[in-house]
Scaffold this active site. Structure first.
Site, PDB file in Angstrom:
ATOM      1  N   THR A 189       0.833  -1.207   0.000  1.00 25.46           N
ATOM      2  CA  THR A 189       0.000   0.000   0.000  1.00 25.46           C
ATOM      3  C   THR A 189       0.869   1.258   0.000  1.00 25.46           C
ATOM      4  O   THR A 189       0.530   2.262  -0.609  1.00 25.46           O
ATOM      5  CB  THR A 189      -0.918   0.028   1.243  1.00 25.46           C
ATOM      6  OG1 THR A 189      -1.544  -1.248   1.395  1.00 25.46           O
ATOM      7  CG2 THR A 189      -1.985   1.097   1.124  1.00 25.46           C
TER       8      THR A 189
ATOM      9  N   ARG B 265       7.995  -2.683   2.710  1.00 31.79           N
ATOM     10  CA  ARG B 265       8.228  -2.767   4.147  1.00 31.79           C
ATOM     11  C   ARG B 265       8.652  -4.175   4.506  1.00 31.79           C
ATOM     12  O   ARG B 265       8.108  -5.140   3.993  1.00 31.79           O
ATOM     13  CB  ARG B 265       6.971  -2.380   4.938  1.00 31.79           C
ATOM     14  CG  ARG B 265       6.629  -0.922   4.728  1.00 31.79           C
ATOM     15  CD  ARG B 265       5.484  -0.443   5.580  1.00 31.79           C
ATOM     16  NE  ARG B 265       5.139   0.908   5.152  1.00 31.79           N
ATOM     17  CZ  ARG B 265       4.143   1.618   5.636  1.00 31.79           C
ATOM     18  NH1 ARG B 265       3.384   1.116   6.595  1.00 31.79           N
ATOM     19  NH2 ARG B 265       3.913   2.831   5.190  1.00 31.79           N
TER      20      ARG B 265
ATOM     21  N   SER C 220       6.301   3.897   8.504  1.00 35.55           N
ATOM     22  CA  SER C 220       5.201   4.617   9.138  1.00 35.55           C
ATOM     23  C   SER C 220       5.107   4.298  10.628  1.00 35.55           C
ATOM     24  O   SER C 220       6.074   4.465  11.354  1.00 35.55           O
ATOM     25  CB  SER C 220       3.899   4.311   8.408  1.00 35.55           C
ATOM     26  OG  SER C 220       2.898   5.198   8.810  1.00 35.55           O
ATOM     27  N   HIS C 221       3.959   3.792  11.061  1.00 44.39           N
ATOM     28  CA  HIS C 221       3.757   3.558  12.495  1.00 44.39           C
ATOM     29  C   HIS C 221       4.244   2.190  12.944  1.00 44.39           C
ATOM     30  O   HIS C 221       4.163   1.872  14.121  1.00 44.39           O
ATOM     31  CB  HIS C 221       2.258   3.662  12.793  1.00 44.39           C
ATOM     32  CG  HIS C 221       1.492   2.726  11.920  1.00 44.39           C
ATOM     33  ND1 HIS C 221       1.088   3.088  10.651  1.00 44.39           N
ATOM     34  CD2 HIS C 221       1.142   1.447  12.077  1.00 44.39           C
ATOM     35  CE1 HIS C 221       0.490   2.045  10.091  1.00 44.39           C
ATOM     36  NE2 HIS C 221       0.508   1.038  10.932  1.00 44.39           N
TER      37      HIS C 221
ATOM     38  N   ASP D 189       1.899  10.012  13.572  1.00 49.57           N
ATOM     39  CA  ASP D 189       2.497   8.677  13.552  1.00 49.57           C
ATOM     40  C   ASP D 189       4.002   8.725  13.299  1.00 49.57           C
ATOM     41  O   ASP D 189       4.615   9.795  13.284  1.00 49.57           O
ATOM     42  CB  ASP D 189       1.790   7.801  12.514  1.00 49.57           C
ATOM     43  CG  ASP D 189       2.101   8.224  11.088  1.00 49.57           C
ATOM     44  OD1 ASP D 189       2.400   9.418  10.874  1.00 49.57           O
ATOM     45  OD2 ASP D 189       2.055   7.371  10.183  1.00 49.57           O
TER      46      ASP D 189
ATOM     47  N   ASP E 109       6.013   8.537  10.771  1.00 51.65           N
ATOM     48  CA  ASP E 109       6.588   9.369   9.715  1.00 51.65           C
ATOM     49  C   ASP E 109       5.832  10.679   9.508  1.00 51.65           C
ATOM     50  O   ASP E 109       6.084  11.397   8.539  1.00 51.65           O
ATOM     51  CB  ASP E 109       6.665   8.588   8.396  1.00 51.65           C
ATOM     52  CG  ASP E 109       5.306   8.145   7.889  1.00 51.65           C
ATOM     53  OD1 ASP E 109       4.416   7.886   8.722  1.00 51.65           O
ATOM     54  OD2 ASP E 109       5.118   8.062   6.663  1.00 51.65           O
TER      55      ASP E 109
ATOM     56  N   ASP F 296       2.653  11.468   8.771  1.00 49.54           N
ATOM     57  CA  ASP F 296       1.584  11.729   7.799  1.00 49.54           C
ATOM     58  C   ASP F 296       0.182  11.469   8.356  1.00 49.54           C
ATOM     59  O   ASP F 296      -0.801  11.879   7.759  1.00 49.54           O
ATOM     60  CB  ASP F 296       1.816  10.965   6.477  1.00 49.54           C
ATOM     61  CG  ASP F 296       1.965   9.472   6.655  1.00 49.54           C
ATOM     62  OD1 ASP F 296       1.927   8.989   7.804  1.00 49.54           O
ATOM     63  OD2 ASP F 296       2.134   8.772   5.625  1.00 49.54           O
ATOM     64  N   ARG F 297       0.084  10.791   9.500  1.00 52.33           N
ATOM     65  CA  ARG F 297      -1.251  10.543  10.070  1.00 52.33           C
ATOM     66  C   ARG F 297      -1.558  11.530  11.185  1.00 52.33           C
ATOM     67  O   ARG F 297      -0.647  12.135  11.754  1.00 52.33           O
ATOM     68  CB  ARG F 297      -1.319   9.130  10.659  1.00 52.33           C
ATOM     69  CG  ARG F 297      -1.122   8.046   9.641  1.00 52.33           C
ATOM     70  CD  ARG F 297      -1.398   6.682  10.253  1.00 52.33           C
ATOM     71  NE  ARG F 297      -1.235   5.660   9.231  1.00 52.33           N
ATOM     72  CZ  ARG F 297      -1.791   4.473   9.265  1.00 52.33           C
ATOM     73  NH1 ARG F 297      -2.552   4.122  10.292  1.00 52.33           N
ATOM     74  NH2 ARG F 297      -1.600   3.603   8.294  1.00 52.33           N
TER      75      ARG F 297
ATOM     76  N   THR G 162      -7.692   2.218  -1.315  1.00 50.22           N
ATOM     77  CA  THR G 162      -6.862   2.559  -0.160  1.00 50.22           C
ATOM     78  C   THR G 162      -5.427   2.869  -0.580  1.00 50.22           C
ATOM     79  O   THR G 162      -4.845   2.146  -1.383  1.00 50.22           O
ATOM     80  CB  THR G 162      -6.873   1.374   0.824  1.00 50.22           C
ATOM     81  OG1 THR G 162      -8.209   1.206   1.297  1.00 50.22           O
ATOM     82  CG2 THR G 162      -5.933   1.598   1.988  1.00 50.22           C
TER      83      THR G 162
ATOM     84  N   GLU H  80      -8.432   9.527   4.346  1.00 51.01           N
ATOM     85  CA  GLU H  80      -8.621   8.094   4.546  1.00 51.01           C
ATOM     86  C   GLU H  80      -9.052   7.878   5.989  1.00 51.01           C
ATOM     87  O   GLU H  80      -8.644   8.621   6.898  1.00 51.01           O
ATOM     88  CB  GLU H  80      -7.320   7.343   4.303  1.00 51.01           C
ATOM     89  CG  GLU H  80      -6.846   7.389   2.873  1.00 51.01           C
ATOM     90  CD  GLU H  80      -5.736   6.373   2.635  1.00 51.01           C
ATOM     91  OE1 GLU H  80      -6.033   5.291   2.122  1.00 51.01           O
ATOM     92  OE2 GLU H  80      -4.580   6.651   2.980  1.00 51.01           O
TER      93      GLU H  80
ATOM     94  N   SER I  26      -8.012   5.813   7.897  1.00 51.54           N
ATOM     95  CA  SER I  26      -6.858   5.365   8.672  1.00 51.54           C
ATOM     96  C   SER I  26      -6.058   6.547   9.220  1.00 51.54           C
ATOM     97  O   SER I  26      -4.839   6.522   9.212  1.00 51.54           O
ATOM     98  CB  SER I  26      -5.980   4.488   7.797  1.00 51.54           C
ATOM     99  OG  SER I  26      -5.648   5.186   6.601  1.00 51.54           O
TER     100      SER I  26
ATOM    101  N   LYS J 165      -0.501  12.568   2.656  1.00 50.99           N
ATOM    102  CA  LYS J 165      -1.302  12.962   3.795  1.00 50.99           C
ATOM    103  C   LYS J 165      -0.371  13.665   4.781  1.00 50.99           C
ATOM    104  O   LYS J 165       0.847  13.451   4.752  1.00 50.99           O
ATOM    105  CB  LYS J 165      -2.016  11.771   4.415  1.00 50.99           C
ATOM    106  CG  LYS J 165      -1.166  10.584   4.822  1.00 50.99           C
ATOM    107  CD  LYS J 165      -2.084   9.444   5.238  1.00 50.99           C
ATOM    108  CE  LYS J 165      -1.322   8.269   5.817  1.00 50.99           C
ATOM    109  NZ  LYS J 165      -0.887   7.316   4.780  1.00 50.99           N
TER     110      LYS J 165
ATOM    111  N   ARG K 116      -8.980  -6.232   7.957  1.00 51.06           N
ATOM    112  CA  ARG K 116      -9.664  -5.002   8.378  1.00 51.06           C
ATOM    113  C   ARG K 116     -11.129  -5.122   7.994  1.00 51.06           C
ATOM    114  O   ARG K 116     -11.454  -5.463   6.850  1.00 51.06           O
ATOM    115  CB  ARG K 116      -9.081  -3.778   7.684  1.00 51.06           C
ATOM    116  CG  ARG K 116      -7.577  -3.625   7.837  1.00 51.06           C
ATOM    117  CD  ARG K 116      -7.168  -2.171   7.641  1.00 51.06           C
ATOM    118  NE  ARG K 116      -5.734  -2.003   7.464  1.00 51.06           N
ATOM    119  CZ  ARG K 116      -4.815  -2.090   8.436  1.00 51.06           C
ATOM    120  NH1 ARG K 116      -5.190  -2.387   9.669  1.00 51.06           N
ATOM    121  NH2 ARG K 116      -3.533  -1.898   8.181  1.00 51.06           N
TER     122      ARG K 116
END
Ligand code: VG1
Ligand code: CO
Length: 543
Positions: free
Chosen positions: A18, A22, A113-114, A277, A279, A281-282, A344, A363, A365, A376, A496
């Site tokens: 996505t 990773r 990310s997180h 988060d 990085d 972006d959230r 997504t 989103e 998320s 984001k 999810r």
């Protein structure tokens, strides 16, 4: 100083998910793993000779080593210049900002990310194109294809750069400029928002707590909130970035950001709380004893956009990922603007923003953003909310109550089942797929099923098609149950389940979302046989 061609062999499993590739740090540390992927990127993105690359990451374990390797590979592959954040740091939205501002060819962002960080945890890498946004699927697929037939990579044999010192350095024929990681981003935020209004909010009886979760936003939040906006010292919690995020899981939601949640739901709670988060972006938005779902947050932003200097002339359109609730659609309807539904992942918004069709995107998320960058943007969202609160002089809860009176409330929740056996997870979705025909017309959870499908998206700008983007059960009254498998995990599978039901009746808006959705949750378990197949009787994370 000499340039080397090192022979290598393809390594399996380097398909970006996505949001980039990773994997465990230990996997990235295997010989040639990072190098193969980076060379595959350089081989797949066009003529890079003489171009500028942006490079930075969320500061997690292995960030610095990876940056040194990538710099040497960029030099050997013919880039003229690399802009790298000081200390190897750039939040994801800051990287997007820098790519755009300096018209770089593209950028490499090092982040998972997180996902937890540290020697035994996760690492990640993502390529962003010249518009500052995540590479679209045709590019990520070309990169993946290249990883399958790669035979060699190029690297310069030279000393490391001192990443902690700002300035210009050379590496072979390439220039490396170590830039302030925060300055360009902070300048952009000042262009977008009314900093005077927000500053004056902080002089009033208004309190704010921001949790950087020991991840990348700490330095950005300190400069912007405590520095430029003069919020009291200590407003930023956990503001020291750590390469293992202090052992935490910097995912800004009700489960993982519990330290902040406890404060906002405790005695003498602040008026406003927010977190970002790993990085940057959230974002999570909280009021005093109040949680704003990300889907509602997008809708509130769209409805209040003209209060913000950058959007005062109105927004062109909104876009949301398919599983995100339809709250924003209702606002778009009233405003008479388009609302797009994409798969997504932020990469699907880029074309719409570049074409001027949408201004705001979101989103479920915990991701919201606008066309100021092509990612984001966590701190942007927090500033957007602060600006709304400064103008409206209302509580977060008051803003939402008012919003629901006008537009109705889309009750919404996401249930995550993490670390599930992959075969069982696949079967959970297949069970629903197998009933597509029989479910149609049936009554489930007191609602009639209108249609079921596997969501597919045709990009309205370039016509590209993305299939299998989530299993949907859609009801006649607009309610939805959606099943998807995560594309960002690094071990096992994550299921999810996204649940949504629309409630126009104001008298019912005070209900807890889990209560309001209880019959939908039962229906989801029943049709998918999730409890039987996974052995789980409750989700790992509820948001
Ligand atoms: C998740 C979210 C998705 C988001 C992606 C990257 O993906 O659901 O909405 O775009 O993470 O966000 P998935 O495939 O695990 O559901 V981030 O902040 O992790 O870069
Ligand atoms: Co992120």
């Amino acid at each position: 100083m000499s340039e080397h061609t090192v022979s290598t062999q393809p390594i399996e499993g380097q398909r970006p998910g996505t949001s980039g590739l990773r994997a465990k740090v230990k996997t990235f540390q295997q010989p040639n793993y990072l190098e193969n992927f980076v060379q595959a990127v350089f081989d797949s993105i066009g003529d890079i000779s003489g171009q500028t690359l942006v490079l930075g990451g969320d500061g997690r374990f292995y960030n610095r080593e990876a940056i040194q390797t990538i710099l040497k590979m960029a030099a050997a592959n013919g880039f003229a210049k690399v802009l790298v954040g000081q200390g190897g740091i750039l939040s994801t939205p800051a990287a997007s900002c820098v790519i755009r501002k300096y018209q770089a060819f593209g950028g490499l962002i090092l982040s998972a990310s997180h996902n937890p960080a540290g020697p035994d945890e996760d690492f990640g890498i993502k390529y962003n194109i010249g518009n500052g946004g995540p590479a679209p699927e045709n590019v990520t697929e070309a990169i993946y294809a290249r990883t399958l037939n790669i035979t060699a990579y190029q690297i310069l044999d030279c000393a490391d750069i001192n990443l902690d010192e700002k300035g210009k350095f050379s590496m072979g024929d390439m220039q490396v400029e170590v830039i302030d990681a925060v300055a360009d981003y902070a300048a952009l935020m000042q262009e977008l928002f009314d900093f005077d209004a927000i500053r004056s909010l902080f002089t009033q009886d208004f309190s704010f707590a921001f949790d950087a979760m020991h991840a990348v936003t700490g330095p950005y939040a300190k400069v912007i909130f405590e520095g430029l906006l003069k919020a009291p010292h200590g407003t930023v919690m956990n503001g020291e970035p750590k390469d293992d995020f202090a052992g935490g899981h910097p995912d800004p939601n009700l489960t993982y950001a519990h330290e902040l949640v406890d404060i906002l739901y405790g005695e003498d709670a602040p008026d406003f709380g927010a977190a970002s988060d790993g990085d940057g972006d959230r974002n999570m938005i909280l009021g005093n004893h109040f949680f704003v779902t990300p889907s509602d947050s997008l809708a509130v932003m769209a409805a209040n956009a003209t209060l913000i200097p950058a959007y005062k002339k109105g927004i062109a359109g909104v876009a949301r990922s398919m599983p995100t609730s339809g709250a924003a659609d209702r606002v778009a309807d009233v405003l008479g603007i388009d609302c797009f539904e994409t798969p997504t992942g932020w990469k699907f918004f880029g074309n719409l923003m570049d074409a001027g069709k949408v201004t705001l995107c979101g989103e479920e998320s915990f991701g919201t953003g606008s066309d100021h960058v092509r990612e984001k943007d966590g701190l942007w969202a927090v500033l957007f909310w602060l600006n709304i609160l400064a103008v409206r002089q209302e509580s977060v809860e008051g803003v939402l109550a008012d919003h629901w009176v006008t537009y109705g409330r889309n009750f919404y929740s996401r249930h995550d089942y993490e670390g599930v056996d992959s075969a069982a997870a696949t079967q959970v979705l297949q069970n629903v797929r197998d009933q597509f025909d029989s479910l149609k017309g049936q009554t489930l959870a007191g609602r009639v099923v209108q249609m079921c499908d596997d969501f597919a998206y045709t990009d309205p700008i370039d016509g590209s098609v993305s299939e299998n983007q989530g299993v949907r059960v859609l009801f006649e009254d607009g309610s939805r149950i959606i099943f998807r498998l995560s594309g960002t995990g690094t071990s096992g599978a994550t299921i999810r389940i996204y649940l949504e039901s629309y409630e126009p009746d104001t008298a019912k808006h005070g209900l807890d979302a889990q209560e309001a959705l209880a019959d939908m949750i039962d229906a989801a378990n029943h049709i998918s046989k999730l409890p039987e197949l996974t052995g789980r009787d409750k989700p790992t994370v509820i948001t």
